[in-house]
Motif scaffolding. Structure first.
Motif, short mmCIF file in Angstrom:
data_model
loop_
_atom_site.label_atom_id
_atom_site.label_comp_id
_atom_site.label_asym_id
_atom_site.label_seq_id
_atom_site.Cartn_x
_atom_site.Cartn_y
_atom_site.Cartn_z
N GLY A 154 -22.71 9.10 9.78
CA GLY A 154 -22.65 8.87 11.23
C GLY A 154 -24.00 8.57 11.85
N TRP A 155 -25.04 9.29 11.41
CA TRP A 155 -26.36 9.08 11.99
C TRP A 155 -26.89 7.67 11.67
CZ3 TRP A 155 -30.33 7.79 8.78
CH2 TRP A 155 -30.20 8.10 7.43
N TYR A 156 -26.57 7.17 10.48
CA TYR A 156 -27.04 5.84 10.07
C TYR A 156 -26.31 4.76 10.87
CZ TYR A 156 -28.16 1.90 6.96
OH TYR A 156 -28.59 0.69 6.45
N LEU A 157 -24.99 4.87 10.94
CA LEU A 157 -24.21 3.88 11.70
C LEU A 157 -24.56 3.91 13.18
CD1 LEU A 157 -20.73 4.25 9.96
CD2 LEU A 157 -22.37 2.36 9.75
N THR A 158 -24.71 5.10 13.74
CA THR A 158 -25.08 5.23 15.15
C THR A 158 -26.45 4.62 15.39
OG1 THR A 158 -23.77 7.25 15.32
CG2 THR A 158 -25.38 6.85 17.06
N SER A 159 -27.39 4.88 14.48
CA SER A 159 -28.73 4.29 14.61
C SER A 159 -28.69 2.77 14.57
CB SER A 159 -29.64 4.81 13.49
OG SER A 159 -29.84 6.19 13.60
N LEU A 160 -27.88 2.22 13.66
CA LEU A 160 -27.76 0.76 13.58
C LEU A 160 -27.18 0.18 14.86
CD1 LEU A 160 -26.49 -0.10 9.97
CD2 LEU A 160 -28.59 -0.88 11.07
N ILE A 161 -26.13 0.80 15.36
CA ILE A 161 -25.50 0.32 16.60
C ILE A 161 -26.50 0.38 17.75
CG2 ILE A 161 -23.72 0.84 18.33
CD1 ILE A 161 -21.96 1.76 15.89
N LEU A 162 -27.19 1.52 17.87
CA LEU A 162 -28.18 1.65 18.95
C LEU A 162 -29.32 0.65 18.78
CD1 LEU A 162 -28.39 5.53 19.34
CD2 LEU A 162 -27.39 3.88 20.95
N PHE A 163 -29.73 0.40 17.54
CA PHE A 163 -30.80 -0.57 17.29
C PHE A 163 -30.36 -1.96 17.74
CE2 PHE A 163 -33.55 -3.43 14.98
CZ PHE A 163 -34.79 -2.82 15.11
N PHE A 164 -29.12 -2.33 17.42
CA PHE A 164 -28.63 -3.65 17.84
C PHE A 164 -28.51 -3.75 19.36
CE2 PHE A 164 -26.96 -4.11 13.37
CZ PHE A 164 -27.79 -5.17 13.04
N ILE A 165 -28.15 -2.65 20.00
CA ILE A 165 -28.11 -2.63 21.47
C ILE A 165 -29.51 -2.83 22.02
CG2 ILE A 165 -27.72 -1.16 23.50
CD1 ILE A 165 -25.31 0.05 21.93
N GLY A 166 -30.48 -2.08 21.47
CA GLY A 166 -31.86 -2.24 21.91
C GLY A 166 -32.39 -3.63 21.64
N LEU A 167 -32.04 -4.17 20.51
CA LEU A 167 -32.46 -5.53 20.14
C LEU A 167 -31.87 -6.55 21.11
CD1 LEU A 167 -34.07 -6.92 17.86
CD2 LEU A 167 -31.92 -7.18 16.64
N ALA A 168 -30.62 -6.38 21.46
CA ALA A 168 -29.95 -7.32 22.37
C ALA A 168 -30.50 -7.23 23.79
CB ALA A 168 -28.44 -7.06 22.37
N MET A 169 -31.03 -6.07 24.15
CA MET A 169 -31.58 -5.92 25.50
C MET A 169 -32.74 -6.88 25.74
SD MET A 169 -31.51 -1.86 26.34
CE MET A 169 -32.19 -2.09 27.98
N GLY A 170 -33.49 -7.22 24.69
CA GLY A 170 -34.62 -8.14 24.86
C GLY A 170 -34.22 -9.44 25.52
N PRO A 171 -33.43 -10.26 24.84
CA PRO A 171 -33.07 -11.56 25.43
C PRO A 171 -32.05 -11.47 26.57
CG PRO A 171 -32.06 -11.32 23.27
CD PRO A 171 -32.97 -10.14 23.46
N LEU A 172 -31.17 -10.47 26.53
CA LEU A 172 -30.11 -10.41 27.53
C LEU A 172 -30.54 -9.77 28.84
CD1 LEU A 172 -27.07 -9.40 25.29
CD2 LEU A 172 -27.70 -11.69 26.12
N VAL A 173 -31.49 -8.84 28.79
CA VAL A 173 -31.88 -8.11 30.01
C VAL A 173 -33.37 -8.25 30.29
CG1 VAL A 173 -31.92 -5.87 31.16
CG2 VAL A 173 -30.00 -6.45 29.67
N LEU A 174 -34.20 -7.82 29.36
CA LEU A 174 -35.64 -7.75 29.62
C LEU A 174 -36.26 -9.12 29.88
CD1 LEU A 174 -36.67 -5.04 27.01
CD2 LEU A 174 -36.07 -4.74 29.41
N SER A 175 -35.86 -10.11 29.12
CA SER A 175 -36.39 -11.46 29.32
C SER A 175 -36.02 -11.98 30.71
CB SER A 175 -35.86 -12.39 28.24
OG SER A 175 -36.38 -13.67 28.40
#
Length: 150
Positions: free
Chosen positions: A77-98
């Motif tokens: 669970g910790w690995y899958l949750t970390s991956l999901i959160l990482f992809f959310i954080g990654l997506a925030m760059g172009p979708l929100v922060l940029s």
């Protein structure tokens, strides 16, 4: 398992290289008192962002390679949750922060006076709120990686 240990080393090193500078990006711009200082602060942010991008890419690649070498991680669970959160954080760059940083960049290029305009404070407050959310996501990931609670 030597390859796995090398991946762990690169993964931890990448977290320091990529996450460390990412946590201070907001703080750098907050200390500026003039437009000259603000432009310089955003130049420093841009330069540090290079390390965040390299570190983040290495984190993703090494994390997925460790999962490929040890497929049981995909059942943790910790690995899958970390991956999901990482992809959310990654997506925030172009979708929100940029999107939120674009008006600030335009203001930095076009504004000619030395006093920082009130519009900047309004725009930066919104950008920094999202950057703080992203930092919180990455802190949760770090805690999950250390504690492996589930």
């Amino acid at each position: 398992m030597v390859i796995y240990k090398i991946l762990i080393f690169i993964h931890i090193f990448s977290a320091i290289l990529g996450m460390g500078p990412g946590f201070i990006l907001t703080r750098i711009a907050k200390s500026a008192k003039t437009m000259t200082e603000l432009r310089q602060a955003y130049g420093i942010r841009r330069d540090l962002h290079f390390f965040v991008m390299i570190g983040g890419t290495l984190l993703l690649v090494t994390g997925l390679l460790m999962g490929a070498l040890n497929p049981s991680l995909f059942q943790m669970g910790w690995y899958l949750t970390s991956l999901i959160l990482f992809f959310i954080g990654l997506a925030m760059g172009p979708l929100v922060l940029s999107r939120k940083s674009k008006p600030i960049k335009e203001l930095l290029e076009s504004y000619k006076e030395e006093k920082i305009p009130e519009e900047y404070y309004r725009l930066s407050k919104e950008l920094f709120r999202y950057e703080n959310v992203e930092n919180a996501i990455f802190l949760v990931i770090i805690v999950l990686m250390i504690l492996k609670p589930f």
